[in-house]
Design a protein around this motif. Structure first.
Motif, mmCIF file in Angstrom:
data_model
loop_
_atom_site.group_PDB
_atom_site.id
_atom_site.type_symbol
_atom_site.label_atom_id
_atom_site.label_comp_id
_atom_site.label_asym_id
_atom_site.label_seq_id
_atom_site.Cartn_x
_atom_site.Cartn_y
_atom_site.Cartn_z
ATOM 1 N N PRO A 89 131.337 67.965 76.482
ATOM 2 C CA PRO A 89 129.961 68.491 76.454
ATOM 3 C C PRO A 89 129.469 68.679 75.025
ATOM 4 O O PRO A 89 130.183 69.214 74.185
ATOM 5 C CB PRO A 89 130.102 69.852 77.152
ATOM 6 C CG PRO A 89 131.533 70.246 76.958
ATOM 7 C CD PRO A 89 132.312 68.962 76.924
ATOM 8 N N SER A 118 126.382 69.607 78.684
ATOM 9 C CA SER A 118 126.441 70.894 77.975
ATOM 10 C C SER A 118 125.429 71.892 78.521
ATOM 11 O O SER A 118 124.308 71.531 78.890
ATOM 12 C CB SER A 118 126.133 70.652 76.495
ATOM 13 O OG SER A 118 125.744 71.851 75.870
ATOM 14 N N THR A 166 133.085 77.354 79.118
ATOM 15 C CA THR A 166 133.577 77.353 77.726
ATOM 16 C C THR A 166 133.728 78.792 77.260
ATOM 17 O O THR A 166 132.799 79.601 77.361
ATOM 18 C CB THR A 166 132.613 76.558 76.811
ATOM 19 O OG1 THR A 166 132.620 75.206 77.254
ATOM 20 C CG2 THR A 166 133.067 76.593 75.360
HETATM 21 C C1 FNR Z 1 130.109 70.400 70.799
HETATM 22 N N1 FNR Z 1 130.997 71.075 71.625
HETATM 23 C C2 FNR Z 1 130.517 71.805 72.683
HETATM 24 N N2 FNR Z 1 131.369 72.361 73.578
HETATM 25 C C3 FNR Z 1 130.901 73.006 74.663
HETATM 26 O O1 FNR Z 1 131.699 73.470 75.479
HETATM 27 N N3 FNR Z 1 129.545 73.146 74.844
HETATM 28 C C4 FNR Z 1 128.643 72.650 73.980
HETATM 29 O O2 FNR Z 1 127.453 72.780 74.172
HETATM 30 C C5 FNR Z 1 129.129 71.970 72.837
HETATM 31 N N4 FNR Z 1 128.265 71.459 71.930
HETATM 32 C C6 FNR Z 1 128.723 70.609 70.954
HETATM 33 C C7 FNR Z 1 127.819 69.931 70.162
HETATM 34 C C8 FNR Z 1 128.261 69.007 69.243
HETATM 35 C C9 FNR Z 1 127.284 68.256 68.398
HETATM 36 C C10 FNR Z 1 129.654 68.788 69.081
HETATM 37 C C11 FNR Z 1 130.183 67.784 68.098
HETATM 38 C C12 FNR Z 1 130.564 69.488 69.842
HETATM 39 C C13 FNR Z 1 132.448 70.848 71.499
HETATM 40 C C14 FNR Z 1 132.851 69.607 72.295
HETATM 41 O O3 FNR Z 1 132.715 69.811 73.667
HETATM 42 C C15 FNR Z 1 134.313 69.224 72.045
HETATM 43 O O4 FNR Z 1 135.143 70.339 72.241
HETATM 44 C C16 FNR Z 1 134.541 68.666 70.647
HETATM 45 O O5 FNR Z 1 133.433 67.912 70.220
HETATM 46 C C17 FNR Z 1 135.749 67.775 70.654
HETATM 47 O O6 FNR Z 1 136.041 67.343 69.378
HETATM 48 P P1 FNR Z 1 135.649 65.915 68.789
HETATM 49 O O7 FNR Z 1 136.033 64.878 69.806
HETATM 50 O O8 FNR Z 1 134.179 65.945 68.520
HETATM 51 O O9 FNR Z 1 136.465 65.881 67.559
#
Ligand code: FNR
Length: 428
Positions: A89, A118, A166
């Protein structure tokens, strides 16, 4: 099955690996938005750690195995997916890519991989699930019983079957990079932001203005049962209230109300993973939020083996730092049932739309397929710790060597005297 050949057009042709999407997105996106997606927190220790942890495991293939019938398909929560990876997400995807959430969810559906929408997304969740049935929903819930129930009822009524809660964001991480790059939620209009947009005309016209003209100003649609703040405003504040109140009692409330699959994302300790299972979660995602929350927190890959060992056959998934098929086979060899990938797919959506995301999925799927063949395995179940040897990466020096659990330390001369079978079990 994914028809990918027809998607490999235009810019996608030049994308040979997931990292190529990042370089293209850096050119395409305004600095503020690229910084938001790519950034970590404070000094980016955990962001770097997420990559270096993978480099500390080396692969040890078996040969002369007939791998002609190999398959990377996995069954997860009663559903068969074509790959052992899905899309994590990511908030504000519709700001970096036109209709970003729908693009990601539709590509994932076409490729038969899961995508998690998300809770900080900008397209109503009803529209996303209508475009891509089977999408999962991720919630950021406040510790407030009424608001929890209202959102869960809305998510359920829309037809989502899998809810990801989350839990690693009781407060927002210290994302200094956002301030340095002029990013905030909502975005604050001003000369700097206007210049950032004007100097990235393809994004300005093709994503931002196109969204404004066709769908109006995007809002945070899915944080609560009701619509939230707009994504651009001079003075409106987003409502993060009571997130820091959320605790296991709220989880019990969620569990008793949510009849579908319930997953907790953002777990790093064995104790929390055990509690999640005891209190009725159906799975956990071991994650440090892609290094975006507490800086200095360790990589999920390092704690994965101990969590898997404590939880047995309970579905333990992971994310953070996965960029290659070899990362996926390493995580699966250490016991992950499934993995998720974040940023690269946000970049792929930004630069290539749905075709870009499909191309990214295909690249990763082909890497996993090739890696399995080269390792001598035919299915994800055959990936085991016997195929790995831990070594401290030179770039991490003393730090990584000293924190590795005993079972993961580099072999000593005495280890090399042991029969191979025993050396394997020491790493198990
Ligand atoms: C996220 N992540 C994240 N996680 C979640 O539970 N809800 C969210 O809204 C978001 N939003 C979000 C935005 C952006 C731009 C990023 C890059 C990340 C975290 C995401 O779900 C995940 O845990 C990580 O992105 C995994 O790591 P990598 O693959 O980006 O290195």
């Amino acid at each position: 099955m994914l028809d990918t050949e027809s998607q490999t057009k235009g810019p996608s042709k030049r994308m040979l690996a997931l990292k190529d999407f990042e370089a293209a997105a850096k050119r395409h996106l305004p600095r503020s938005i690229f910084g938001y997606v790519s950034g970590g927190v404070e000094d980016n220790q955990s962001l770097r750690e997420n990559r270096s942890a993978f480099a500390e495991h080396h692969l040890l293939p078996r040969v002369l195995v007939d791998v002609s019938q190999r398959s990377q398909a996995v069954t997860l929560f009663g559903r068969k997916y074509d790959t052992p990876f899905g899309i994590a997400p990511m908030g504000l995807s519709a700001l970096s890519a036109y209709r970003g959430d729908i693009v990601l969810a539709s590509a994932a559906r076409a490729a038969n991989v899961p995508m998690i929408l998300s809770g900080s997304s900008l397209i109503p969740l009803e529209d996303v699930i209508a475009a891509a049935p089977g999408t999962w929903f991720q919630a950021y819930l406040p510790g407030d019983a009424k608001r929890i129930d209202a959102l869960l009822d809305r998510v359920d009524a829309a037809g989502f079957e899998t809810l990801v809660l989350t839990v690693d964001i009781p407060v927002y991480g210290n994302r200094e990079n956002n301030i340095r790059n002029g990013f905030s939620t909502p975005l604050r209009p001003g000369l700097r932001l206007a210049w950032d947009g004007l100097t990235h005309p393809r994004w300005l016209l093709g994503t931002f203005l196109r969204t404004l003209m066709q769908h109006g100003m995007p809002h945070f649609e899915n944080s609560f049962a009701e619509r939230g703040a707009p994504v651009l405003s001079a003075n409106v504040l987003r409502d993060f209230s009571n997130r820091d109140h959320l605790n296991w009692r709220h989880f019990d409330q969620i569990r008793s109300r949510w009849k579908g699959t319930l997953i907790i994302k953002g777990v790093l300790s064995v104790a929390d993973a055990l509690t999640a299972r005891e209190r009725g979660a159906d799975g956990v995602i071991v994650s440090n939020h892609g290094g975006r929350q507490l800086d200095g927190v360790l990589s999920p890959l390092r704690v994965l083996p101990e969590i898997v060992e404590a939880l047995g056959r309970f579905p333990v998934m992971m994310d953070s730092g996965i960029r290659r098929g070899t990362d996926i086979v390493k995580a699966l060899s250490l016991g992950a049932r499934f993995v998720f990938v974040g940023r690269p797919f946000a970049y792929a959506a930004a630069v290539g739309g749905q075709g870009g995301v499909l191309h990214g999925i295909r690249l990763l799927r082909e890497e996993v397929d090739r890696d399995m063949a080269l390792l001598g395995v035919r299915s994800c179940e055959e990936l085991s710790r016997d195929l790995l040897r831990p070594t401290a990466s030179p770039s991490d020096g003393e730090y990584s060597a000293s924190v590795l659990p005993a079972a993961m330390k580099p072999p000593t001369p005495a280890d090399s005297m042991r029969p191979r079978g025993l050396a394997n079990s020491a790493t198990a």
